[in-house]
Design an enzyme around this catalytic site. Structure first.
Site, PDB file in Angstrom:
ATOM      1  N   CYS A  81       5.223  17.318  30.740  1.00 32.53           N
ATOM      2  CA  CYS A  81       5.163  16.646  30.236  1.00 32.53           C
ATOM      3  C   CYS A  81       3.752  15.629  30.115  1.00 32.53           C
ATOM      4  O   CYS A  81       3.228  15.890  31.405  1.00 32.53           O
ATOM      5  CB  CYS A  81       5.802  15.290  30.795  1.00 32.53           C
ATOM      6  SG  CYS A  81       7.771  15.451  30.578  1.00 32.53           S
TER       7      CYS A  81
ATOM      8  N   ARG B  35       6.162   9.433  40.015  1.00 32.82           N
ATOM      9  CA  ARG B  35       4.639  10.510  40.122  1.00 32.82           C
ATOM     10  C   ARG B  35       3.619   9.495  40.262  1.00 32.82           C
ATOM     11  O   ARG B  35       2.766   9.849  39.869  1.00 32.82           O
ATOM     12  CB  ARG B  35       3.797  10.895  38.195  1.00 32.82           C
ATOM     13  CG  ARG B  35       5.494  11.589  37.606  1.00 32.82           C
ATOM     14  CD  ARG B  35       5.662  12.381  38.610  1.00 32.82           C
ATOM     15  NE  ARG B  35       6.963  12.958  37.456  1.00 32.82           N
ATOM     16  CZ  ARG B  35       8.710  13.275  38.150  1.00 32.82           C
ATOM     17  NH1 ARG B  35       7.912  12.836  39.264  1.00 32.82           N
ATOM     18  NH2 ARG B  35       9.208  13.791  37.397  1.00 32.82           N
TER      19      ARG B  35
HETATM   20  C1  FAD Z   1       6.627  23.911  32.154  1.00 30.71           C
HETATM   21  C2  FAD Z   1       6.421  23.247  33.010  1.00 30.71           C
HETATM   22  C3  FAD Z   1       7.082  21.869  33.821  1.00 30.71           C
HETATM   23  C4  FAD Z   1       6.969  21.045  34.642  1.00 30.71           C
HETATM   24  N1  FAD Z   1       8.096  20.376  35.057  1.00 30.71           N
HETATM   25  C5  FAD Z   1       7.639  18.987  35.632  1.00 30.71           C
HETATM   26  C6  FAD Z   1       9.015  18.917  36.471  1.00 30.71           C
HETATM   27  O1  FAD Z   1      10.036  18.455  35.839  1.00 30.71           O
HETATM   28  N2  FAD Z   1       8.390  17.364  36.894  1.00 30.71           N
HETATM   29  C7  FAD Z   1       7.377  17.038  37.383  1.00 30.71           C
HETATM   30  O2  FAD Z   1       7.045  16.072  38.470  1.00 30.71           O
HETATM   31  N3  FAD Z   1       5.989  17.800  37.045  1.00 30.71           N
HETATM   32  C8  FAD Z   1       6.858  19.164  36.075  1.00 30.71           C
HETATM   33  N4  FAD Z   1       5.403  19.955  35.486  1.00 30.71           N
HETATM   34  C9  FAD Z   1       3.289  19.651  36.600  1.00 30.71           C
HETATM   35  C10 FAD Z   1       3.416  20.399  37.021  1.00 30.71           C
HETATM   36  O3  FAD Z   1       3.827  21.163  37.134  1.00 30.71           O
HETATM   37  C11 FAD Z   1       3.350  19.266  38.386  1.00 30.71           C
HETATM   38  O4  FAD Z   1       3.227  18.280  38.514  1.00 30.71           O
HETATM   39  C12 FAD Z   1       3.375  20.113  39.738  1.00 30.71           C
HETATM   40  O5  FAD Z   1       3.738  19.530  40.573  1.00 30.71           O
HETATM   41  C13 FAD Z   1       1.350  20.331  39.601  1.00 30.71           C
HETATM   42  O6  FAD Z   1       1.198  21.208  40.863  1.00 30.71           O
HETATM   43  P1  FAD Z   1       0.069  22.237  40.651  1.00 30.71           P
HETATM   44  O7  FAD Z   1       0.284  22.357  42.260  1.00 30.71           O
HETATM   45  O8  FAD Z   1      -0.079  22.957  39.607  1.00 30.71           O
HETATM   46  O9  FAD Z   1      -0.960  21.149  41.089  1.00 30.71           O
HETATM   47  P2  FAD Z   1      -2.678  21.086  39.641  1.00 30.71           P
HETATM   48  O10 FAD Z   1      -2.262  20.649  38.189  1.00 30.71           O
HETATM   49  O11 FAD Z   1      -3.372  22.022  39.874  1.00 30.71           O
HETATM   50  O12 FAD Z   1      -3.882  19.578  40.011  1.00 30.71           O
HETATM   51  C14 FAD Z   1      -2.491  18.108  40.490  1.00 30.71           C
HETATM   52  C15 FAD Z   1      -3.284  17.228  40.245  1.00 30.71           C
HETATM   53  O13 FAD Z   1      -2.724  17.440  42.157  1.00 30.71           O
HETATM   54  C16 FAD Z   1      -4.360  17.876  42.696  1.00 30.71           C
HETATM   55  N5  FAD Z   1      -4.226  18.021  43.879  1.00 30.71           N
HETATM   56  C17 FAD Z   1      -3.223  19.656  43.409  1.00 30.71           C
HETATM   57  N6  FAD Z   1      -3.072  20.823  44.900  1.00 30.71           N
HETATM   58  C18 FAD Z   1      -3.583  19.429  46.133  1.00 30.71           C
HETATM   59  C19 FAD Z   1      -3.716  19.322  47.152  1.00 30.71           C
HETATM   60  N7  FAD Z   1      -3.501  20.126  48.345  1.00 30.71           N
HETATM   61  N8  FAD Z   1      -4.474  18.237  48.359  1.00 30.71           N
HETATM   62  C20 FAD Z   1      -4.606  17.846  46.988  1.00 30.71           C
HETATM   63  N9  FAD Z   1      -4.519  17.130  46.203  1.00 30.71           N
HETATM   64  C21 FAD Z   1      -3.796  18.342  45.112  1.00 30.71           C
HETATM   65  C22 FAD Z   1      -5.130  18.035  41.436  1.00 30.71           C
HETATM   66  O14 FAD Z   1      -6.813  17.617  42.109  1.00 30.71           O
HETATM   67  C23 FAD Z   1      -4.956  16.943  40.779  1.00 30.71           C
HETATM   68  O15 FAD Z   1      -5.408  15.657  40.114  1.00 30.71           O
HETATM   69  C24 FAD Z   1       5.745  20.830  34.717  1.00 30.71           C
HETATM   70  C25 FAD Z   1       4.923  21.851  34.168  1.00 30.71           C
HETATM   71  C26 FAD Z   1       5.120  23.200  33.109  1.00 30.71           C
HETATM   72  C27 FAD Z   1       3.816  23.884  32.940  1.00 30.71           C
END
Ligand code: FAD
Length: 302
Positions: free
Chosen positions: A226, A177
C-alpha cells in the site's frame, strides 16, 4: 556515493563489513526502482557502533535497508551509503512460546517456522515481504493483526547514544504503521511471545489470508504494497477507486487495476514517475474528499 578513501576501506574490512561498490538499489527493492550507491553489509552486531562512528567521523550519511519492500528510492547516483544486516545462520531460536528472531530474518519464513512449532498469532503477516526488522519499524500488520502485539523485547542499536539497548515491549508504542522507535534506531533482534496453537489450525488461517491477498492484490507485479495509510475510518484504496483512478499512470508508474492503493512499476518506472503519480493521486483525493493521504511507503530522496 562511493567510498574510496583507502583508510576507510581498511577500517571497514577490519570491522568485517562486506563493502559492495556501486549497487543498483532497483535490484534490492520490491518496486524495482532506485539509483546506485555503496552497500555495507553488517555481519556482526558489535561492529555497528564503530561503523556508525567511522561514518560520522568522515561525514558519510547513511540509510538503513531491510528487505526493501516498503521503499521508494530516488534515481541516479545517491548521496548516502546503505547499511544492511546479514542474517546469521540460525536466525530464529525458539524457547517455549518465545521466538528469538534476528532482525534480518525473512518475515514470511519466521511466520511459517513458528507455525510449524505450533506458535501462531502472525497468520495475517504471511505474504508480507521483507525482514522482521522492517516489520518492527513499520509495525507491519494485516487482516486485524499487527506484529507489535507479540513483541516482548527488542534489541536495538540507538545511533544517538551509539549503544545497544534492550527495550521491553511496554516501552515501545506500536500504532497503525507507526512505532515510537527513534528515526535512527536500528532493530537488531526481537523476542516475540506467541500464542500456542496447533499447526493445522494456523495453516488454515494462513490459507485464508493467502487467498484474500491473491484475490485482491497485484501479486505478480512490482510494488511496495500500500502506498498510503488508511485515513481514520476509511480505506485509501476505496477513495482512490471511487475517483476512477485505477490505471492512472505517469510513465510506467501505474495505479493497479486490482487494488487502487497498490502502485506498480509496470516496466521501467523511475522514482520521479512514481512520486509524480503519488502526488497526483494525493491531490485528487484531497480535492474530492478533503482527505489528506499520508504515505505508508517510505521515500528515500536523493
Ligand atoms: C506485495 C506486498 C504486500 C505487502 N503487504 C503488506 C501488509 O499487508 N501489511 C504491511 O504492514 N505491509 C505490507 N507491505 C509492505 C512491507 O512489506 C512491510 O512494510 C515490511 O514490513 C517492510 O519490511 P522491509 O524489511 O522490506 O523494510 P524496508 O522496506 O527495507 O524498510 C522500510 C523502513 O524500515 C526501516 N528498516 C528496515 N529494517 C530496519 C531495521 N532492522 N531497523 C530499523 N529500521 C529498519 C528502513 O530504514 C525503512 O525506513 C507489503 C509490501 C508488498 C511489496
Amino acid at each position: 556515493m562511493r567510498l574510496e578513501d583507502p583508510k576507510i576501506l581498511v577500517e571497514l574490512a577490519a570491522l568485517g563489513v562486506d563493502h559492495r561498490r556501486g549497487i543498483a538499489l532497483s535490484g534490492l527493492t520490491s518496486l524495482g526502482i532506485g539509483g546506485t550507491t555503496d552497500l555495507l553489509r553488517i555481519t556482526r552486531h558489535d561492529s555497528i557502533a564503530p561503523l556508525v562512528g567511522l561514518l560520522a567521523a568522515n561525514g558519510i550519511p547513511y540509510k538503513f535497508l531491510g528487505g526493501g519492500s516498503n521503499l521508494l528510492v530516488a534515481d541516479g547516483d545517491l548521496p548516502w551509503v546503505v547499511l544492511q544486516l546479514v542474517a546469521p545462520d540460525s536466525d530464529i531460536v525458539l524457547e517455549g512460546n518465545l521466538a528469538h528472531v534476528d532482525a534480518a530474518a525473512d518475515l514470511g519464513r519466521t511466520v511459517t517456522f513458528c507455525a510449524k512449532h505450533d506458535l501462531g498469532g502472525m497468520e495475517g503477516l504471511i505474504g508480507v515481504p521483507g525482514t522482521v526488522g522492517g516489520a518492527l519499524r513499520m509495525n507491519a500488520g494485516a487482516y486485524g493483526m499487527q506484529i507489535g502485539t507479540y513483541v516482548r523485547e527488542v534489541k536495538v542499536f540507538r545511533a544517538a547514544a551509539r549503544a545497544i539497548e534492550i527495550l521491553r515491549g511496554h516501552q515501545i508504542s506500536f500504532e497503525y504503521r507507526h512505532t515510537s522507535f527513534a528515526p535512527d534506531d536500528m532493530m537488531l533482534a526481537v523476542t516475540l511471545e506467541l500464542p500456542a496453537k496447533p499447526y493445522k489450525e494456523i495453516l488454515q488461517g494462513i490459507r485464508i489470508c493467502n487467498e484474500k491477498r491473491r484475490s485482491s492484490q497485484p501479486l505478480g507485479q512490482k510494488s511496495a504494497g500500500c502506498i498510503f495509510k488508511n485515513p481514520p475510518g476509511a480505506s485509501a484504496g476505496r477513495l482512490i477507486d471511487e475517483l476512477g483512478l485505477k490505471n492512472l499512470h505517469v510513465g510506467d508508474a501505474r495505479v493497479s487495476d486490482r487494488h487502487a492503493n497498490f502502485f506498480v512499476n509496470a516496466g521501467r518506472a523511475s522514482a520521479k514517475d512514481m512520486l509524480a503519480l503519488i502526488s497526483r493521486v494525493r491531490d485528487g483525493v484531497q480535492q474530492a474528499f478533503g482527505v489528506a493521504l499520508e504515505n505508508e511507503v517510505v521515500v528515500w530522496n536523493a
